[in-house]
Structure formats: structure tokens, C-alpha cells
Design a protein around this motif. Structure first.
Motif, PDB file in Angstrom:
ATOM      1  N   GLU A  60      -7.420   4.981  -3.694  1.00 22.81           N
ATOM      2  CA  GLU A  60      -7.122   4.798  -2.275  1.00 22.81           C
ATOM      3  C   GLU A  60      -8.268   4.081  -1.561  1.00 22.81           C
ATOM      4  O   GLU A  60      -8.027   3.190  -0.720  1.00 22.81           O
ATOM      5  CB  GLU A  60      -6.860   6.160  -1.626  1.00 22.81           C
ATOM      6  CG  GLU A  60      -6.459   6.097  -0.171  1.00 22.81           C
ATOM      7  CD  GLU A  60      -5.109   5.447   0.062  1.00 22.81           C
ATOM      8  OE1 GLU A  60      -4.815   5.125   1.230  1.00 22.81           O
ATOM      9  OE2 GLU A  60      -4.357   5.241  -0.909  1.00 22.81           O
ATOM     10  N   HIS A  63       0.836  -1.200   0.000  1.00 20.22           N
ATOM     11  CA  HIS A  63       0.000   0.000   0.000  1.00 20.22           C
ATOM     12  C   HIS A  63       0.876   1.258   0.000  1.00 20.22           C
ATOM     13  O   HIS A  63       0.637   2.208  -0.758  1.00 20.22           O
ATOM     14  CB  HIS A  63      -0.908  -0.014   1.227  1.00 20.22           C
ATOM     15  CG  HIS A  63      -1.891   1.104   1.261  1.00 20.22           C
ATOM     16  ND1 HIS A  63      -2.422   1.595   2.445  1.00 20.22           N
ATOM     17  CD2 HIS A  63      -2.446   1.866   0.274  1.00 20.22           C
ATOM     18  CE1 HIS A  63      -3.253   2.580   2.171  1.00 20.22           C
ATOM     19  NE2 HIS A  63      -3.278   2.774   0.873  1.00 20.22           N
ATOM     20  N   GLN A  64       1.911   1.235   0.820  1.00 23.82           N
ATOM     21  CA  GLN A  64       2.828   2.369   0.881  1.00 23.82           C
ATOM     22  C   GLN A  64       3.576   2.533  -0.440  1.00 23.82           C
ATOM     23  O   GLN A  64       3.820   3.664  -0.898  1.00 23.82           O
ATOM     24  CB  GLN A  64       3.828   2.175   2.030  1.00 23.82           C
ATOM     25  CG  GLN A  64       4.784   3.325   2.239  1.00 23.82           C
ATOM     26  CD  GLN A  64       4.078   4.634   2.572  1.00 23.82           C
ATOM     27  OE1 GLN A  64       3.013   4.633   3.199  1.00 23.82           O
ATOM     28  NE2 GLN A  64       4.640   5.745   2.146  1.00 23.82           N
ATOM     29  N   SER A  83       2.693   9.447  -6.034  1.00 27.68           N
ATOM     30  CA  SER A  83       2.992  10.769  -5.475  1.00 27.68           C
ATOM     31  C   SER A  83       3.103  11.828  -6.580  1.00 27.68           C
ATOM     32  O   SER A  83       3.797  11.621  -7.579  1.00 27.68           O
ATOM     33  CB  SER A  83       4.305  10.732  -4.692  1.00 27.68           C
ATOM     34  OG  SER A  83       4.665  12.034  -4.273  1.00 27.68           O
ATOM     35  N   ASN A 109      -2.052  10.704  -6.250  1.00 26.46           N
ATOM     36  CA  ASN A 109      -2.826  10.741  -5.008  1.00 26.46           C
ATOM     37  C   ASN A 109      -3.704  11.985  -4.991  1.00 26.46           C
ATOM     38  O   ASN A 109      -3.265  13.073  -5.364  1.00 26.46           O
ATOM     39  CB  ASN A 109      -1.882  10.797  -3.800  1.00 26.46           C
ATOM     40  CG  ASN A 109      -1.034   9.538  -3.671  1.00 26.46           C
ATOM     41  OD1 ASN A 109      -1.515   8.440  -3.911  1.00 26.46           O
ATOM     42  ND2 ASN A 109       0.218   9.710  -3.298  1.00 26.46           N
ATOM     43  N   LYS A 166       1.427   4.319  -2.853  1.00 28.83           N
ATOM     44  CA  LYS A 166       1.377   5.748  -2.515  1.00 28.83           C
ATOM     45  C   LYS A 166       2.594   6.477  -3.070  1.00 28.83           C
ATOM     46  O   LYS A 166       2.486   7.604  -3.584  1.00 28.83           O
ATOM     47  CB  LYS A 166       1.305   5.926  -1.000  1.00 28.83           C
ATOM     48  CG  LYS A 166      -0.056   5.608  -0.396  1.00 28.83           C
ATOM     49  CD  LYS A 166      -0.053   5.908   1.100  1.00 28.83           C
ATOM     50  CE  LYS A 166      -1.429   5.662   1.713  1.00 28.83           C
ATOM     51  NZ  LYS A 166      -1.440   5.973   3.172  1.00 28.83           N
TER      52      LYS A 166
END
Length: 206
Positions: free
Chosen positions: A184, A58-59, A66, A175, A62
Motif C-alpha cells: 500500500e 488502486h481500488q 482483500s 491488505n 485493494k
């Protein structure tokens, strides 16, 4: 040999048989208990591993999404001989997502491998939640390519249509800090479903 001697021998044999049976039952119970403990331990360890890998994946997504970039990102792409400066900038910008993916793909690849162990134990109903991560990566790549094609003038449509494509795919590519972030929310739904199952397993130890 008198009757009394025969009775004591019989009693001794019966007690001996009972002790053997009792020892066997204890041994079988111990083996089964060990097996249950080993099986539970494997499930516990898998649940922990899946959860940590899912959080890491998940990170990673992200980071890939970005909107904050650096001047040299995308420059590792192999250029074509006849590219113009403008084309190079557009292609490089589109390649940023693939560069970021390469730097952060370990957790995503690990999660994909863990999927098969997880669904073997708990059923294919959970497969869709794991697949959401790889599907998301494919959507990000597709969005990046579509935006590049618009910038390169490859769509023979009016300005409003092109702006709509840019807007819709930018929400996938980057994002969204204000408003609803569809990507998300979809990932959080998948994570929650796996969390509930894993925490139910891990919680049995508490």
C-alpha cells in the motif's frame, strides 16, 4: 499625372500593405493561440484521465488483496484429473487472486495504455510509477503461488522457514489493516508522484 496624385496612390498602397500585414499577424496569432489552447486541452484531459484511472487501479488492487473471501471463489479454475480434495482446496484458494484480477483488470489495463501517452509528454522518469501497478499484480500472483506451494509440501525445509515464507507472502497477498503495509505504501508513493504532476496541469485552469 501630377506629384500630388502619385503621393496619394503611394500612401494608399502603403496603408493597404499595412492592413494586409496586420490581418496576417492577427490570423497567425489566432492560429498559434488555438494550437496552444488545443495542446493544453489535450494535456488537461490526459491528466484527468490518468488520475481517475490510477485511483480506479488502486481500488482494484485493494479488492484483489482483500482478506475477505467467499466460498465459491477460485472454483472457476480448471481442475486436474488426479487432484485430491485437499489439493483442490489449495489450488482454488491460490486461484482467487487471478479470478479477482480478471474481474477488475480493466482499470489496470487502461492505466498501462495511458502510461505511454503520459511519458511521451512528460518523460520516462514517470514510467516507474505506472509500472508499480503491474509489478504489484505480479508480486501478488507470486505470493499466492508460494503460499500454495508451502501448503502442498513442496518445500523441503524446516517448519520455521516455511512459516517465514507464509508470513512474508501473506503481507503481499493481503491488505494489512494493522501495522505497515509495504504494498500500500509503495502504491501511494507512485500515486503521489503522478498526482503532483497532474494537479499542476489541472490547476492551471483554476
Amino acid at each position: 499625372m501630377n506629384c500630388t496624385e502619385i503621393d496619394w496612390k503611394l500612401i494608399f498602397d502603403i496603408l493597404k500593405s499595412i492592413s494586409i500585414i496586420t490581418a496576417s499577424c492577427v490570423a497567425i496569432y489566432g492560429i498559434n493561440s488555438w494550437r496552444r489552447e488545443a495542446r493544453w486541452k489535450r494535456k488537461y484531459e490526459l491528466a484527468e484521465e490518468v488520475l481517475s484511472s490510477m485511483y480506479e487501479a488502486h481500488q482494484a488492487i485493494k479488492i484483489i488483496r482483500s482478506p475477505i473471501g467467499f466460498g465459491n471463489e477460485g472454483s472457476s479454475r480448471e481442475k486436474s484429473k488426479n487432484e485430491t480434495k485437499e489439493q483442490t482446496e489449495i489450488y482454488n484458494q491460490a486461484y482467487v487472486t487471478r479470478e479477482r484480477f480478471q474481474r477488475n483488470k480493466k482499470s489496470l489495463e487502461k492505466l498501462r495504455r495511458l502510461k505511454y501517452r503520459f511519458i511521451t509528454l512528460y518523460g520516462k522518469d514517470y514510467e516507474k510509477y505506472f509500472d508499480k501497478f503491474s509489478q504489484t499484480i505480479n508480486r501478488i500472483f507470486s505470493a499466492s503461488d508460494l503460499i500454495a506451494r508451502v501448503k502442498l509440501g513442496q518445500f523441503d525445509h524446516d517448519k520455521e522457514f516455511k512459516l517465514q515464507i507464509m508470513k512474508e507472502n501473506s503481507k503481499i497477498l493481503y491488505n494489512v489493516f494493522k501495522g505497515e503495509d509495504e504494498i500500500e505504501e509503495e502504491l501511494k508513493t507512485a500515486i503521489t508522484a503522478i498526482e503532483e504532476k497532474c494537479r499542476a496541469i489541472i490547476g492551471k485552469n483554476n
